[in-house]
Design an enzyme around this catalytic site. Structure first.
Site, mmCIF file in Angstrom:
data_model
loop_
_atom_site.group_PDB
_atom_site.id
_atom_site.type_symbol
_atom_site.label_atom_id
_atom_site.label_comp_id
_atom_site.label_asym_id
_atom_site.label_seq_id
_atom_site.Cartn_x
_atom_site.Cartn_y
_atom_site.Cartn_z
ATOM 1 N N ARG A 1 13.066 -10.579 13.319
ATOM 2 C CA ARG A 1 13.314 -10.436 14.753
ATOM 3 C C ARG A 1 12.666 -9.200 15.380
ATOM 4 N NH1 ARG A 1 13.547 -15.429 14.226
ATOM 5 N NH2 ARG A 1 15.574 -16.474 14.286
ATOM 6 N N SER B 1 20.715 -26.563 11.349
ATOM 7 C CA SER B 1 19.937 -25.621 12.128
ATOM 8 C C SER B 1 19.192 -24.735 11.131
ATOM 9 C CB SER B 1 20.860 -24.773 13.009
ATOM 10 O OG SER B 1 20.133 -23.745 13.636
#
Length: 403
Positions: free
Chosen positions: A96, A179
């Site tokens: 990230r 997911s």
């Protein structure tokens, strides 16, 4: 809504970010720049460009960040032997800050005054992205659609997509109900049956690795060369950081190495169950600790182990660009100057074992002292008596008070 002229969107080309793209234009009446990062996730990224073009996006960035990811983010993290809550190798967490960094750079290049991401208000990623943005560009406007819009159900999302003419690609027959997030360090799985922490993950869920019980019946031996704490060669063949990670992924996956099923504590306060495959990272971590075992001074090694949980927590929670992470990194990197040598590991049925380690320049292992045979006076065993008595003194005093 505050005025936004141009926004850089972290864009995958999937349904959610395609909806976000149109929603940004509708809600903020602004120009959208799309950014798609190649972090080695193994997916074809050109469709993301084509979709963005269909939506009228004029500035489209698709960047190959694999080498930067491995060199400047994954490898520094592995110098610390970082694992969160004793198990998680931080595969999503460490990606990230790089995405955030590149978004801010693109915002500067294009004159954008805002950035946007598709993370939900329940997860860690919103924190990681936004701490990264603010740590690099304090005045940037951050748009988090999942915290602003009312499209909070799958039905509303699909209805909006249909209204805006956004293609809805149905799941292929037998497609994954989970997911997933992937990069060259790992692939993660959440949702579906995994929301029941008692239920075992289905074998069909795992995408990268063979089941340990189906792995080869013959072990494979691999030698990893380290220089200043970073792996630089496999079986004597020099490779770049991304090349190292890719090769170790291939080797580990073939032997069923790196599967993980955990319940972790998210920064936002909830517990979450997730499964991970980190084949190359699992090998790298084991080998790195193996070479440190003969090159690091005892107290330096122990201090690193004390600092590691704090360092791992900083990465998990999104503080890569914080001064405390940088200070810890400087201390860790200082210890790695002597971490040079070769480690031999054995890969077998889901396990990786260190079976050999050597360092021609920095080994602190002295066979003359460690031997159980005659050490020819290299170590005077009588010295141990005084050492023990001095360390026992406080215990003796305490014992007398107790009696």
């Amino acid at each position: 809504m505050s005025k936004v002229n141009k926004v850089v969107l972290a864009y995958s080309g999937g349904l959610d970010t395609s909806v976000i793209l149109e929603w940004l234009k509708d809600t903020y009446n602004c120009e959208v720049v799309t950014f798609t990062a190649d972090l080695g996730q193994g997916e074809e990224l050109e469709p993301a460009r084509q979709k963005a073009q269909q939506f009228g996006v004029k500035e489209i960035y698709i960047d190959d960040l694999r080498e930067e990811f491995a060199r400047d983010f994954v490898f520094p993290m592995f110098r610390a032997n970082a694992i969160y809550e004793g198990e998680y190798l931080l595969g999503t967490s460490i990606a990230r800050p790089l995405i955030a960094k590149r978004q801010v750079e693109i915002a500067r290049e294009t004159g954008a005054d805002a950035v946007a991401h598709g993370a939900t208000g329940k997860g860690n990623d919103q924190v990681r992205f936004e701490l990264g943005y603010y740590g690099l560009e304090p005045g940037i406007k951050v748009i988090a659609p999942w915290r602003e819009w009312d499209l909070l159900s799958r039905e509303k999302l699909l209805a909006y997509a249909e209204e805006k003419g956004i293609p809805i690609e149905g799941k292929k027959e037998g497609g994954s109900p989970y997911s997933m997030d992937a990069n060259m360090l790992h692939i993660s799985y959440e949702g579906g049956i995994l929301e029941d922490p008692w239920a075992e993950a289905e074998e069909s869920m795992w995408k990268w690795s063979v089941a340990p019980e189906d792995a080869p019946d013959k072990p494979q031996y691999v030698e990893l060369t380290f220089e200043h704490g970073d792996c630089t060669a496999i079986d004597g063949q020099a490779m770049s950081p991304a090349g190292i990670l890719s090769k170790l992924n291939e080797l580990g996956a073939a032997h069923g190495i790196g599967r993980l099923d955990i319940v972790e504590n998210r920064y936002v306060g909830m517990k979450s169950r997730g499964c991970y495959e980190t084949p190359g990272g699992t090998i790298l971590l084991k080998a790195h600790r193996g070479i440190e075992s003969i090159t690091l001074d005892r107290e330096a090694a122990h201090l690193k182990d004390e600092l590691m949980p704090r360092y791992a927590k900083l990465i998990y929670n999104g503080y890569w660009f914080s001064p405390e992470r940088e200070a810890l990194q400087a201390a860790i990197d200082q210890t790695q100057q002597v971490v040079n040598g070769v480690v031999r590991v054995k890969l077998y049925k889901g396990a990786v074992s260190v079976v050999g380690r050597k360092s021609d320049t920095n080994s602190l292992f002295d066979e003359r002292i460690a031997t159980f045979e005659d050490d020819a006076g290299a170590y005077d065993q009588k010295d141990a008596e005084g050492f023990i008595k001095l360390n026992a003194l406080r215990l003796k005093l305490q014992s007398r008070h107790r009696s």
